[in-house]
Design an enzyme around this catalytic site. Structure first.
Site: not given
Length: 775
Positions: A211, A242, A246, A324, A356, A456, A727
């Site tokens: 990703q 998902f 990443e 988060r 996700r 963020t 998400e």
């Protein structure tokens, strides 16, 4: 050229229209090509990881003689073979070695890689290693890690507003508790894979399923000790991500590239599902200690929360994930006085990562648990308590991180769903059913979602795109986002089609590659369409501006007299087919290519102060779920789910609806059946589809009604006023947990909050029923 044409009614496949995924037919027919489908050049070798079988130890050495002597083995890669830096930490903390040199930190940790003529030979050879180590005590969960004095794996965060410590003792009523929230495996259809092809000098091309191509590029360059311009990373599509691809793909890209350059041949690495699940990170488990003060009407007066997370052996993305969780620990509710603290704990488990929602779902679950506690304490319908605490009005619109909620639409959204789902009548019928006693008990819950959109990490809120218009009128589109089945490429191509007023089929969507768009952000944080759609539109606008200037000069008209119409361009009184007009521009030496760029405005964040505007806007949604449980076995079914979700002015309603449906099912699985379990040796035992239960088609709600709030439009200037959809709907699955809780509570006349931990497996439901019966 130049002949008058009749204007068609509209283009085929513009924005705000239902258009199937551009690869849908390829997906269902098996013609969609993934990394493992790329033809292997003659001489391609295969790598496989050798991993630890202890959870924590001092590493004295590894005897690889038997490995090297195994059939088909060409060589072995260890830390000593790394030409550059032995680190693939995505946050630059230098705490994630490719291969360890001093310590083993978790059961299943990669220690070396075998390279052989076949994947099977490499896999079998890896088992022959003899690891010399001194076993140490290990801690597998955040509470055990705290008890053992383990450190935070990254800096913790405090969000505070008001005076929670001082006001909590003054609250009219107070409830305190602890909730364990389970993790989740990504369980993508396509596992991790990387295929590296060496080039001349320092060059290497890596095809992979990531990703975040730019991060993979940087990591390969970092480990090889070469500049980023020597590394090309290509991603045509992924079979699901998902968040699991990443940062976790970095290791595989690095191993394939190292081997390819060392032996100067193409090298592929593809772990089997068991190794994929044991060696790569998952959604963070949390243990949340909460305290909530509230008045007799159920209005919250103060909140305190301590969020301890199983982060694993290295930092990975645990810092922003645990941040988060706090950002969403309010969900849809105003807390007059609040103090939230994260505890990102190091543990002897695989390093957990993005998934996700990126910590947000864990925060939302905690918020909903506190609402549930208030409802049972006061004998109220939880929906009544939810409504009483929604953000709204002056003085009740500031989040714990001091961002003002300016776009709240939950009153209307919840009201509509409450009506269309017939919530009140069904809840009354369920109360009457449960009052009769019996084995089968029912529950219903209507839960909201407020989810902030943006990375963020402010610098990630940027994107690039490259658009070419060829002289026959066909268009080539490339952008920095990655396609993992969510339809990103289709949506961005619709934006380009709309911009030029041409049919969707005019546009060729090409693979994501670091050769064309540099320094891209991960396709994550639900921002794929927002960022890349705007970048592509910026490129289109540049080209259109040049085309208009050409027409003005060539035909002596004003700019207002040049109009892009469906598949044609009007210049004054003349109308040209789009391809003919472009051909004329090419002949006049007009540049027909542009690199577009976009950065999200208005956002800022001061982490040290715990204040700012980390989110550009909020997306909202709500779900109403009804369940039936068997009080003798704990088994349950989801009888019905109604969803109303906000996607703003949808770029593609049918794709967005599919995202909502899929997100709900995945969220439901996280809440109910997807259980991660480690044995006392620290080995993950739920490491394959045979031992890890994701929802099946038969687990879906018996009645499943999903609708988009088609009246909503983003107040902020996003791409065509749409809202992100990746998400936010994941958290709609929490409605199932809340409905199960009501069904369980019925055995004790709803006097006690069942405090179900997640996943609420049949075993946990049964234990909760028995506990309440005996209370």
């Amino acid at each position: 050229m130049g002949k008058n044409m009749t204007q068609s009614a509209s283009i085929k496949g513009g924005v705000n229209t239902d258009l199937r995924h551009d690869s849908a037919i390829k997906h269902v027919s098996g013609r969609a090509e993934y990394t493992d489908d790329i033809p292997e050049p003659i001489g391609t070798l295969h790598a496989y990881l050798g991993v630890s079988n202890v959870a924590h130890a001092t590493l004295n050495g590894i005897d690889l003689e038997a490995v090297r002597a195994a059939p088909g083995v060409v060589g072995v890669l260890t830390a000593a073979d790394i030409p550059g830096h032995n680190d693939v930490s995505p946050t630059g903390r230098n705490d994630e070695p490719v291969f360890p040199t001093e310590k083993i930190e978790f059961h299943g940790q990669p220690l070396f890689a075998v390279v052989a003529d076949t994947r099977d030979n490499a896999r079998r050879a890896a088992e022959r290693a003899v690891v010399d180590c001194d076993v140490l005590r290990h801690a597998l969960d955040p509470i055990a890690a705290q008890d053992a004095g383990y450190p935070h794996i990254t800096d913790n965060l405090t969000l505070a507003r008001g005076a929670a410590e001082a006001e909590m003792p003054k609250a009219t009523n107070r409830v305190a508790g602890r909730m364990s929230i389970g993790g989740q495996d990504h369980m993508y259809l396509e596992g991790h894979i990387a295929f590296a092809i060496p080039g001349e000098d320092d060059d290497v091309i890596v095809h992979c399923s990531t990703q975040h191509p730019s991060e993979a590029q940087h990591m390969v360059a970092h480990v090889l000790g070469v500049p980023s311009n020597a590394v090309v990373v290509n991603v045509r599509r992924m079979g699901g991500g998902f968040g699991g691809k990443e940062s976790q793909m970095n290791l595989f890209c690095v191993v394939a590239a190292m081997a390819a350059k060392k032996w100067n041949v193409p090298v592929k690495i593809r772990p089997d599902r068991d190794q994929d699940m044991t060696a790569t990170g998952k959604r963070h488990d949390f243990v949340v200690d909460y305290e909530v003060g509230f008045d007799n009407d159920g209005r919250i007066e103060a909140v305190k929360g301590d969020f301890a997370a199983r982060c694993g052996w290295s930092s990975d993305l645990s810092g922003p994930v645990t941040d988060r969780a706090l950002f969403h620990a309010d969900n849809a509710y105003f807390y007059p006085h609040v103090k939230l603290v994260s505890q990102p704990m190091k543990t002897n488990t695989v390093s957990n990562t993005a998934f996700r929602g990126f910590g947000g779902p864990q925060g939302v679950v905690a918020a909903e648990r506190m609402i549930e506690e208030i409802a049972y304490a006061l004998g109220k319908d939880p929906l009544e308590v939810r409504k009483a605490n929604f953000y709204g009005g002056e003085g009740r619109d500031l989040t714990p991180y001091h961002q003002q909620v300016e776009d709240n639409i939950l009153d209307r959204l919840i009201g509509e769903l409450e009506d269309t789902s017939e919530y009140q009548a069904r809840r009354q019928a369920i109360l009457e059913h449960n009052a009769k006693g019996g084995i089968i008990r029912k529950g219903i819950a209507l839960t909201p979602v407020k989810f902030g959109i943006s990375f963020t990490a402010t610098w990630y809120n940027q994107a690039g795109a490259l658009v070419h218009v060829y002289n026959d009128g066909s268009i080539h589109l490339n952008h920095g986002g990655t396609e993992m089945g969510q339809g990103l490429n289709t949506k961005v191509a619709q934006v380009v089609a709309e911009a030029f007023q041409v049919d969707f089929d005019t546009i060729k969507i090409t693979k994501t590659t670091t050769e064309k768009v540099p320094n891209t952000s991960a396709t994550a944080a639900s921002s794929g369409s927002d960022l890349n759609g705007m970048a592509a539109l910026n490129a289109c606008d540049q080209i259109k501006e040049r085309l208009v200037a050409f027409a003005v000069e060539e035909w002596g008209v004003s700019a207002d007299e040049v109009e892009f119409q469906p598949n044609q361009v009007r210049v004054g009184s003349e109308v040209f087919a789009f391809g003919d007009f472009v051909k004329r521009a090419y002949m006049a030496r007009v540049q027909l290519s542009a690199a577009g760029f976009y950065k999200t405005p208005k956002i800022h964040w001061d982490r040290a102060a715990g204040k700012g505007r980390p989110f550009y806007y909020y997306a909202y949604g709500a779900a109403c779920s009804e369940v039936s449980i068997d009080t003798l076995t704990g088994e349950y079914v989801i009888d019905r789910t109604d969803i109303l979700h906000d996607v703003g002015n949808s770029l593609n309603p049918i794709l967005d609806k599919g995202q909502v449906e899929g997100a709900f099912i995945q969220g439901m699985g996280w809440m109910t059946t997807e259980e991660l379990w480690w044995d006392d040796k620290g080995a993950l035992r739920t490491h394959a589809p045979s031992t890890y239960k994701i929802p099946l088609a038969s687990d879906r709600p018996r009645i499943f009604n999903v609708n988009l709030a088609d009246w909503s439009e983003n107040r902020e200037l996003t791409i065509k006023r749409s809202k992100a959809v990746g998400e936010p709907p994941f958290m709609l699955g929490i409605a199932v947990l809340e409905a199960l809780s009501m069904a369980v509570a019925s055995v004790a006349d709803y006097k006690t909050c069942p405090r179900l931990d997640t996943p609420a497996t049949p075993e946990r439901v049964l234990m909760a029923v028995e506990q309440l019966k005996g209370a």
